[in-house]
Design a protein around this motif. Sequence first.
Motif, PDB file in Angstrom:
ATOM      1  N   UNK A  76       0.835  -1.210   0.000  1.00 23.90           N
ATOM      2  CA  UNK A  76       0.000   0.000   0.000  1.00 23.90           C
ATOM      3  C   UNK A  76       0.864   1.253   0.000  1.00 23.90           C
ATOM      4  N   UNK A  77       1.927   1.258   0.793  1.00 26.18           N
ATOM      5  CA  UNK A  77       2.814   2.412   0.831  1.00 26.18           C
ATOM      6  C   UNK A  77       3.445   2.654  -0.539  1.00 26.18           C
ATOM      7  N   UNK A  78       3.898   1.595  -1.186  1.00 27.84           N
ATOM      8  CA  UNK A  78       4.497   1.724  -2.520  1.00 27.84           C
ATOM      9  C   UNK A  78       3.468   2.242  -3.523  1.00 27.84           C
ATOM     10  N   UNK A  79       2.260   1.718  -3.461  1.00 24.19           N
ATOM     11  CA  UNK A  79       1.190   2.173  -4.347  1.00 24.19           C
ATOM     12  C   UNK A  79       0.904   3.654  -4.125  1.00 24.19           C
ATOM     13  N   UNK A  80       0.863   4.080  -2.869  1.00 23.64           N
ATOM     14  CA  UNK A  80       0.608   5.482  -2.576  1.00 23.64           C
ATOM     15  C   UNK A  80       1.749   6.377  -3.053  1.00 23.64           C
ATOM     16  N   UNK A  81       2.986   5.898  -2.922  1.00 18.07           N
ATOM     17  CA  UNK A  81       4.129   6.685  -3.397  1.00 18.07           C
ATOM     18  C   UNK A  81       4.082   6.841  -4.917  1.00 18.07           C
ATOM     19  N   UNK A  82       3.757   5.758  -5.613  1.00 17.73           N
ATOM     20  CA  UNK A  82       3.625   5.836  -7.070  1.00 17.73           C
ATOM     21  C   UNK A  82       2.476   6.771  -7.439  1.00 17.73           C
ATOM     22  N   UNK A  83       1.364   6.670  -6.717  1.00 21.36           N
ATOM     23  CA  UNK A  83       0.218   7.535  -6.972  1.00 21.36           C
ATOM     24  C   UNK A  83       0.528   8.996  -6.740  1.00 21.36           C
ATOM     25  N   UNK A  84       1.224   9.300  -5.651  1.00 20.48           N
ATOM     26  CA  UNK A  84       1.586  10.683  -5.358  1.00 20.48           C
ATOM     27  C   UNK A  84       2.499  11.246  -6.437  1.00 20.48           C
ATOM     28  N   UNK A  85       3.488  10.462  -6.834  1.00 19.33           N
ATOM     29  CA  UNK A  85       4.398  10.891  -7.897  1.00 19.33           C
ATOM     30  C   UNK A  85       3.645  11.073  -9.207  1.00 19.33           C
ATOM     31  N   UNK A  86       2.762  10.137  -9.503  1.00 17.77           N
ATOM     32  CA  UNK A  86       1.984  10.206 -10.735  1.00 17.77           C
ATOM     33  C   UNK A  86       1.077  11.433 -10.763  1.00 17.77           C
ATOM     34  N   UNK A  87       0.387  11.690  -9.667  1.00 23.56           N
ATOM     35  CA  UNK A  87      -0.502  12.847  -9.605  1.00 23.56           C
ATOM     36  C   UNK A  87       0.307  14.135  -9.747  1.00 23.56           C
ATOM     37  N   UNK A  88       1.451  14.222  -9.071  1.00 23.31           N
ATOM     38  CA  UNK A  88       2.291  15.412  -9.170  1.00 23.31           C
ATOM     39  C   UNK A  88       2.763  15.627 -10.606  1.00 23.31           C
ATOM     40  N   UNK A  89       3.301  14.579 -11.227  1.00 23.50           N
ATOM     41  CA  UNK A  89       3.804  14.711 -12.591  1.00 23.50           C
ATOM     42  C   UNK A  89       2.671  15.032 -13.565  1.00 23.50           C
ATOM     43  N   UNK A  90       1.529  14.375 -13.406  1.00 24.39           N
ATOM     44  CA  UNK A  90       0.383  14.634 -14.276  1.00 24.39           C
ATOM     45  C   UNK A  90      -0.110  16.068 -14.109  1.00 24.39           C
ATOM     46  N   UNK A  91      -0.135  16.561 -12.866  1.00 24.65           N
ATOM     47  CA  UNK A  91      -0.572  17.944 -12.629  1.00 24.65           C
ATOM     48  C   UNK A  91       0.397  18.935 -13.279  1.00 24.65           C
ATOM     49  N   UNK A  92       1.687  18.668 -13.146  1.00 21.13           N
ATOM     50  CA  UNK A  92       2.675  19.565 -13.765  1.00 21.13           C
ATOM     51  C   UNK A  92       2.550  19.546 -15.290  1.00 21.13           C
ATOM     52  N   UNK A  93       2.418  18.352 -15.848  1.00 19.10           N
ATOM     53  CA  UNK A  93       2.275  18.236 -17.303  1.00 19.10           C
ATOM     54  C   UNK A  93       0.970  18.879 -17.768  1.00 19.10           C
ATOM     55  N   UNK A  94      -0.098  18.662 -17.010  1.00 18.61           N
ATOM     56  CA  UNK A  94      -1.387  19.256 -17.369  1.00 18.61           C
ATOM     57  C   UNK A  94      -1.356  20.770 -17.311  1.00 18.61           C
ATOM     58  N   UNK A  95      -0.701  21.332 -16.288  1.00 14.07           N
ATOM     59  CA  UNK A  95      -0.580  22.790 -16.227  1.00 14.07           C
ATOM     60  C   UNK A  95       0.250  23.319 -17.388  1.00 14.07           C
TER      61      UNK A  95
END
Length: 175
Positions: free
Chosen positions: A145-164
């Motif tokens: 779960x911790x690994x999944x959350x870390x991947x999710x946090x990184x993914x959301x951050x990168x997606x938000x930056x790319x989307x902006x």
Amino acid sequence: MDLPRTIFEVIDMRSFSNLWFWIALAVMWSTASHWVIGVPWDLVLRARRKGGAQQQDVEDLARIYTRRLLFIGRVSGTWLMGLVAGSLSGLWVLGFWYGIQFCQAVFLLLAPMSLVALLSLRAARRIEAGEDTGEALYRRLRAHRFTTQAIGLTSIFFTAMWGMFQNLSASVLGN
């Protein structure tokens, strides 16, 4: 009056400026971190506190989903890997080489989830190999779960930056 045209004028259909894309992203990662290899996280927490029937439920669910994941991996893993790799490659080329924003968005949703799927298979193998009861199972589920959350946090951050970046580029270029 043309209804589809009106809808497309009122709602911006570019992927990164669409509210539904961000809702889907949030729901996807929330669901992925709640259902750890098919076991709901609230049940894991209850089982750790109370033991007994809840612990048996966690162990049963983990055993069922572990066998299911490993069966799928063993029977059709090669075909699925080829299909997923081909699809992600196609999305990457269409999205980032040819600039199709929808393909970029889908790639940014699916690529990290494919990594989570591979990690789920690895965790399932470890559970099958002996980490299938009590504290060892809880530790494995917590680590996954911790690994999944870390991947999710990184993914959301990168997606938000790319989307902006995409939204700012579209507004500056007037697309």
